[in-house]
Design an enzyme around this catalytic site. Structure first.
Site, PDB file in Angstrom:
ATOM      1  N   SER A  95       6.473   1.826  13.704  1.00 34.01           N
ATOM      2  CA  SER A  95       5.022   1.630  13.863  1.00 34.01           C
ATOM      3  C   SER A  95       4.538   1.966  15.266  1.00 34.01           C
ATOM      4  N   TYR A 118       5.607  -8.874  15.889  1.00 32.99           N
ATOM      5  CA  TYR A 118       5.750  -7.779  14.921  1.00 32.99           C
ATOM      6  C   TYR A 118       6.202  -6.501  15.631  1.00 32.99           C
ATOM      7  N   GLU A 173       2.566   0.221  16.719  1.00 32.41           N
ATOM      8  CA  GLU A 173       2.500  -1.071  17.428  1.00 32.41           C
ATOM      9  C   GLU A 173       3.597  -1.170  18.488  1.00 32.41           C
ATOM     10  N   GLN A 217       0.831  -1.217   0.000  1.00 37.62           N
ATOM     11  CA  GLN A 217       0.000   0.000   0.000  1.00 37.62           C
ATOM     12  C   GLN A 217       0.859   1.258   0.000  1.00 37.62           C
ATOM     13  N   ASP A 252      16.021  -8.714  -1.737  1.00 32.22           N
ATOM     14  CA  ASP A 252      15.186  -9.273  -0.670  1.00 32.22           C
ATOM     15  C   ASP A 252      15.793  -8.860   0.667  1.00 32.22           C
ATOM     16  N   ASN A 286      -1.942   3.717  12.354  1.00 32.53           N
ATOM     17  CA  ASN A 286      -2.630   2.996  11.263  1.00 32.53           C
ATOM     18  C   ASN A 286      -3.064   3.955  10.161  1.00 32.53           C
ATOM     19  N   ARG A 332      -5.440  -0.732   0.634  1.00 31.05           N
ATOM     20  CA  ARG A 332      -5.064  -1.481   1.843  1.00 31.05           C
ATOM     21  C   ARG A 332      -5.257  -2.975   1.607  1.00 31.05           C
ATOM     22  N   ALA A 350      -2.378 -11.342  22.468  1.00 35.17           N
ATOM     23  CA  ALA A 350      -2.190 -10.127  23.280  1.00 35.17           C
ATOM     24  C   ALA A 350      -2.619  -8.962  22.398  1.00 35.17           C
ATOM     25  N   GLU A 351      -3.519  -8.157  22.906  1.00 36.12           N
ATOM     26  CA  GLU A 351      -4.122  -7.080  22.094  1.00 36.12           C
ATOM     27  C   GLU A 351      -3.490  -5.733  22.434  1.00 36.12           C
ATOM     28  N   SER A 356       3.968  -7.327   7.621  1.00 33.91           N
ATOM     29  CA  SER A 356       3.294  -6.208   8.291  1.00 33.91           C
ATOM     30  C   SER A 356       1.961  -6.583   8.947  1.00 33.91           C
ATOM     31  N   GLY A 410     -13.247 -10.053  14.945  1.00 35.39           N
ATOM     32  CA  GLY A 410     -12.752 -10.327  16.292  1.00 35.39           C
ATOM     33  C   GLY A 410     -13.126  -9.207  17.256  1.00 35.39           C
TER      34      GLY A 410
HETATM   35  P1  NAP Z   1       2.098  -3.916   3.064  1.00 40.33           P
HETATM   36  O1  NAP Z   1       1.058  -3.403   2.134  1.00 40.33           O
HETATM   37  O2  NAP Z   1       1.864  -5.172   3.827  1.00 40.33           O
HETATM   38  O3  NAP Z   1       3.466  -4.084   2.221  1.00 40.33           O
HETATM   39  C1  NAP Z   1       4.552  -4.781   2.758  1.00 40.33           C
HETATM   40  C2  NAP Z   1       5.646  -4.815   1.709  1.00 40.33           C
HETATM   41  O4  NAP Z   1       6.771  -5.546   2.241  1.00 40.33           O
HETATM   42  C3  NAP Z   1       5.261  -5.525   0.415  1.00 40.33           C
HETATM   43  O5  NAP Z   1       5.657  -4.725  -0.670  1.00 40.33           O
HETATM   44  C4  NAP Z   1       6.063  -6.815   0.442  1.00 40.33           C
HETATM   45  O6  NAP Z   1       6.461  -7.222  -0.838  1.00 40.33           O
HETATM   46  C5  NAP Z   1       7.308  -6.342   1.200  1.00 40.33           C
HETATM   47  N1  NAP Z   1       8.101  -7.455   1.720  1.00 40.33           N
HETATM   48  C6  NAP Z   1       7.679  -8.513   2.454  1.00 40.33           C
HETATM   49  N2  NAP Z   1       8.707  -9.357   2.688  1.00 40.33           N
HETATM   50  C7  NAP Z   1       9.798  -8.812   2.084  1.00 40.33           C
HETATM   51  C8  NAP Z   1      11.149  -9.218   1.956  1.00 40.33           C
HETATM   52  N3  NAP Z   1      11.608 -10.367   2.486  1.00 40.33           N
HETATM   53  N4  NAP Z   1      12.010  -8.422   1.269  1.00 40.33           N
HETATM   54  C9  NAP Z   1      11.563  -7.276   0.707  1.00 40.33           C
HETATM   55  N5  NAP Z   1      10.297  -6.831   0.782  1.00 40.33           N
HETATM   56  C10 NAP Z   1       9.421  -7.598   1.469  1.00 40.33           C
HETATM   57  O7  NAP Z   1       2.471  -2.788   4.136  1.00 40.33           O
HETATM   58  P2  NAP Z   1       2.096  -1.222   4.164  1.00 40.33           P
HETATM   59  O8  NAP Z   1       0.788  -1.049   4.844  1.00 40.33           O
HETATM   60  O9  NAP Z   1       2.342  -0.638   2.840  1.00 40.33           O
HETATM   61  O10 NAP Z   1       3.188  -0.700   5.204  1.00 40.33           O
HETATM   62  C11 NAP Z   1       4.479  -0.292   4.780  1.00 40.33           C
HETATM   63  C12 NAP Z   1       5.450  -0.348   5.967  1.00 40.33           C
HETATM   64  O11 NAP Z   1       4.989   0.498   6.994  1.00 40.33           O
HETATM   65  C13 NAP Z   1       5.589  -1.735   6.594  1.00 40.33           C
HETATM   66  O12 NAP Z   1       6.919  -1.837   7.044  1.00 40.33           O
HETATM   67  C14 NAP Z   1       4.650  -1.678   7.785  1.00 40.33           C
HETATM   68  O13 NAP Z   1       5.077  -2.578   8.785  1.00 40.33           O
HETATM   69  C15 NAP Z   1       4.818  -0.236   8.201  1.00 40.33           C
HETATM   70  N6  NAP Z   1       3.671   0.384   8.881  1.00 40.33           N
HETATM   71  C16 NAP Z   1       2.433   0.339   8.292  1.00 40.33           C
HETATM   72  C17 NAP Z   1       1.384   0.972   8.905  1.00 40.33           C
HETATM   73  C18 NAP Z   1      -0.003   0.975   8.286  1.00 40.33           C
HETATM   74  O14 NAP Z   1      -0.960   1.283   8.995  1.00 40.33           O
HETATM   75  N7  NAP Z   1      -0.128   0.675   6.995  1.00 40.33           N
HETATM   76  C19 NAP Z   1       1.578   1.655  10.127  1.00 40.33           C
HETATM   77  C20 NAP Z   1       2.838   1.675  10.674  1.00 40.33           C
HETATM   78  C21 NAP Z   1       3.899   1.068  10.035  1.00 40.33           C
HETATM   79  P3  NAP Z   1       6.033  -8.615  -1.538  1.00 40.33           P
HETATM   80  O15 NAP Z   1       5.059  -8.253  -2.601  1.00 40.33           O
HETATM   81  O16 NAP Z   1       7.344  -9.072  -2.088  1.00 40.33           O
HETATM   82  O17 NAP Z   1       5.478  -9.511  -0.480  1.00 40.33           O
HETATM   83  O1  G4F Z   2      -6.224  -3.725  10.909  1.00 38.80           O
HETATM   84  P1  G4F Z   2      -5.411  -4.474  11.869  1.00 38.80           P
HETATM   85  O2  G4F Z   2      -5.034  -5.866  11.486  1.00 38.80           O
HETATM   86  O3  G4F Z   2      -4.150  -3.562  12.163  1.00 38.80           O
HETATM   87  P2  G4F Z   2      -3.097  -3.504  13.368  1.00 38.80           P
HETATM   88  O4  G4F Z   2      -2.946  -4.802  14.062  1.00 38.80           O
HETATM   89  O5  G4F Z   2      -3.432  -2.321  14.195  1.00 38.80           O
HETATM   90  O6  G4F Z   2      -1.731  -3.254  12.576  1.00 38.80           O
HETATM   91  C1  G4F Z   2      -1.669  -2.327  11.511  1.00 38.80           C
HETATM   92  O7  G4F Z   2      -1.302  -1.066  12.015  1.00 38.80           O
HETATM   93  C2  G4F Z   2      -0.003  -1.018  12.625  1.00 38.80           C
HETATM   94  C3  G4F Z   2       0.197   0.410  13.146  1.00 38.80           C
HETATM   95  O8  G4F Z   2      -0.344   0.524  14.439  1.00 38.80           O
HETATM   96  C4  G4F Z   2       1.022  -1.398  11.592  1.00 38.80           C
HETATM   97  F1  G4F Z   2       2.269  -1.295  12.106  1.00 38.80           F
HETATM   98  C5  G4F Z   2       0.761  -2.807  11.101  1.00 38.80           C
HETATM   99  O9  G4F Z   2       1.699  -3.148  10.072  1.00 38.80           O
HETATM  100  C6  G4F Z   2      -0.651  -2.851  10.502  1.00 38.80           C
HETATM  101  O10 G4F Z   2      -0.675  -2.046   9.351  1.00 38.80           O
HETATM  102  O11 G4F Z   2      -6.171  -4.581  13.273  1.00 38.80           O
HETATM  103  C7  G4F Z   2      -6.684  -3.442  13.939  1.00 38.80           C
HETATM  104  C8  G4F Z   2      -7.559  -3.865  15.115  1.00 38.80           C
HETATM  105  C9  G4F Z   2      -6.890  -4.875  16.057  1.00 38.80           C
HETATM  106  O12 G4F Z   2      -7.095  -4.455  17.374  1.00 38.80           O
HETATM  107  C10 G4F Z   2      -7.639  -6.178  15.825  1.00 38.80           C
HETATM  108  O13 G4F Z   2      -7.734  -7.029  16.957  1.00 38.80           O
HETATM  109  O14 G4F Z   2      -8.712  -4.532  14.598  1.00 38.80           O
HETATM  110  C11 G4F Z   2      -9.007  -5.646  15.422  1.00 38.80           C
HETATM  111  N1  G4F Z   2      -9.804  -6.607  14.666  1.00 38.80           N
HETATM  112  C12 G4F Z   2     -11.041  -7.041  15.017  1.00 38.80           C
HETATM  113  N2  G4F Z   2     -11.476  -7.949  14.134  1.00 38.80           N
HETATM  114  C13 G4F Z   2      -9.437  -7.242  13.544  1.00 38.80           C
HETATM  115  C14 G4F Z   2     -10.480  -8.090  13.199  1.00 38.80           C
HETATM  116  N3  G4F Z   2      -8.310  -7.147  12.784  1.00 38.80           N
HETATM  117  C15 G4F Z   2      -8.246  -7.909  11.663  1.00 38.80           C
HETATM  118  N4  G4F Z   2      -7.152  -7.806  10.880  1.00 38.80           N
HETATM  119  N5  G4F Z   2      -9.252  -8.768  11.290  1.00 38.80           N
HETATM  120  C16 G4F Z   2     -10.406  -8.888  12.035  1.00 38.80           C
HETATM  121  O15 G4F Z   2     -11.306  -9.694  11.697  1.00 38.80           O
END
Ligand code: NAP
Ligand code: G4F
Length: 341
Positions: free
Chosen positions: A134, A158, A136, A13, A57, A187, A193, A289-290, A83, A220
């Protein structure tokens, strides 16, 4: 000459929005892609045609050195990670390797390619490095809202891996004088997404129900609270952090918090549906753990970077519902990676 950026996680994303933003800003953009037949690479080739691709990679040190040598970037954005938080319990070691150790490998690739040693610090023309930290990491929060000084208490493998990458980035800045910074992003969501995250799971579920393709949505924990913003806004903060005068870490979020229940209500309302008729609680979707409550204090980013979010929660949810209704109406399958609005 145009600045040159290398993005890991280009198929994700944030990678897609960041690439578009940097192209708009006149950058030469390179994306690191992995795998022999990764279907998400075709999506990048189709939708981000001006992005050049380089193989590598985060598990493979040599491949990262080769990528940095080939691209010669001015800026590296390390977005690649495992992620999805629930996956980090199922594959904790892989998560540590990619999400944690991957940061070490990327920093080492930059250090080696730049000729930086303990006795030769980074110079003025150095490569600038952004780490995707993050919220998290805050986990079981010690204070609300959370800012750059709030202590970490991660609640998942994570979150622990992200904390390692965060402290390592700080350490390379302090040890070698590198311009290495972390954005502690809360988030952030969008029509792009991944379907496994709760916002998109809900908006896709609502669209399927509205179109008669599903009759229920299993979820959940409805009580968890998150600070949800729009991904398109957040990638702008990443670039601003690398243009700052000094390398510093920043919290990026909206400063507002909503529960999953409020997300569900907003999404069903956007499609004129009554959520209680369709949502089914599923204990199997609760986590070992939440993280109960996240809420950002983004004041430092506002004051020092001039960054502000532009999309409110209700607007974001409505945007995602509308996009998923359109995708499904056109016959696309968002679980497959062929579609990317
Ligand atoms: P995402 O959509 O899950 O994308 C994750 C990316 O990581 C994909 O392009 C995936 O590529 C790549 N990847 C996985 N394994 C890899 C490897 N071994 N080597 C190189 N690349 C690899 O995540 P996102 O939401 O865009 O988030 C981007 C970053 O921000 C992540 O680090 C995430 O943890 C962090 N973050 C996200 C949020 C959020 O709310 N979105 C918040 C805080 C931090 P493939 O296609 O190769 O699998
Ligand atoms: O959307 P989630 O899976 O995101 P989460 O765990 O907050 O993590 C995301 O944000 C982080 C930044 O704070 C990033 F670092 C991480 O890479 C990722 O992008 O879950 C959000 C909340 C959780 O509390 C979960 O327990 O939604 C609750 N939830 C309830 N039902 C669910 C569900 N989550 C998912 N994925 N699926 C459910 O059915």
């Amino acid at each position: 000459m145009a600045r040159r950026a290398l993005i890991t996680g280009i198929t994700g994303q944030d990678g897609s929005y960041l690439a578009e933003h940097l192209l708009d800003q006149g950058y030469d953009v390179w994306g690191l892609v992995r795998g022999q037949a990764n279907p998400r690479v075709a999506r990048v080739r189709r939708l981000l045609q001006d992005v050049q691709l380089v193989r590598g990679d985060l598990l493979d040190q040599g491949s990262l050195i080769s990528a940095v040598e080939r691209v010669q970037p001015d800026e590296v954005y390390n977005l690649g990670a495992i992620s999805f938080v629930p996956m980090s319990w199922e594959q904790a070691e892989l998560t540590a390797e990619v999400t944690g150790m991957g940061v070490l490998r990327m920093l080492e690739a930059i250090r080696v390619c730049s000729g930086i040693t303990s006795s030769r610090a980074a110079g003025s023309g150095q490569i600038r490095f952004y780490q995707a930290s993050s919220s998290e990491m805050f986990g079981q929060v010690r204070e609300t809202p959370q800012n750059e000084r709030t202590p970490f208490h991660p609640r998942s493998p994570y979150g622990v891996a992200k904390a390692y990458g965060h402290f390592l980035t700080q350490n390379y800045r302090e040890s070698y004088g590198m311009f290495a910074v972390s954005g502690i992003l809360f988030n952030h969501e969008s029509p792009r997404r991944g379907a496994e995250f709760v916002t998109r799971k809900v908006t896709l579920g609502v669209a399927r129900i509205k179109l008669g393709l599903a009759s229920e949505l299993r979820l959940g924990n409805l009580e968890a609270r998150r600070d949800w913003g729009y991904a398109g806004d957040y990638v702008q903060a990443m670039r601003l952090m690398l243009q700052a005068g000094t390398p510093e870490d920043y919290v990026i979020g909206t400063g507002h918090t909503q529960s999953v229940r409020e997300l569900v209500i907003a999404a069903f309302e956007a499609a004129q549906l009554d959520w209680e008729s369709y949502v089914v609680g599923d204990q199997a979707l609760h986590r070992p753990a939440e993280v109960d409550l996240l809420c950002a204090d983004p004041k430092k980013a506002r004051v020092q970077l001039g960054w502000e979010p532009t999309v409110a929660f209700e607007e974001l949810v409505a945007m995602m519902v509308e996009s998923d209704l359109k995708l499904l109406s056109e016959g696309a399958d968002p679980e497959q990676d062929s579609s990317w609005p």
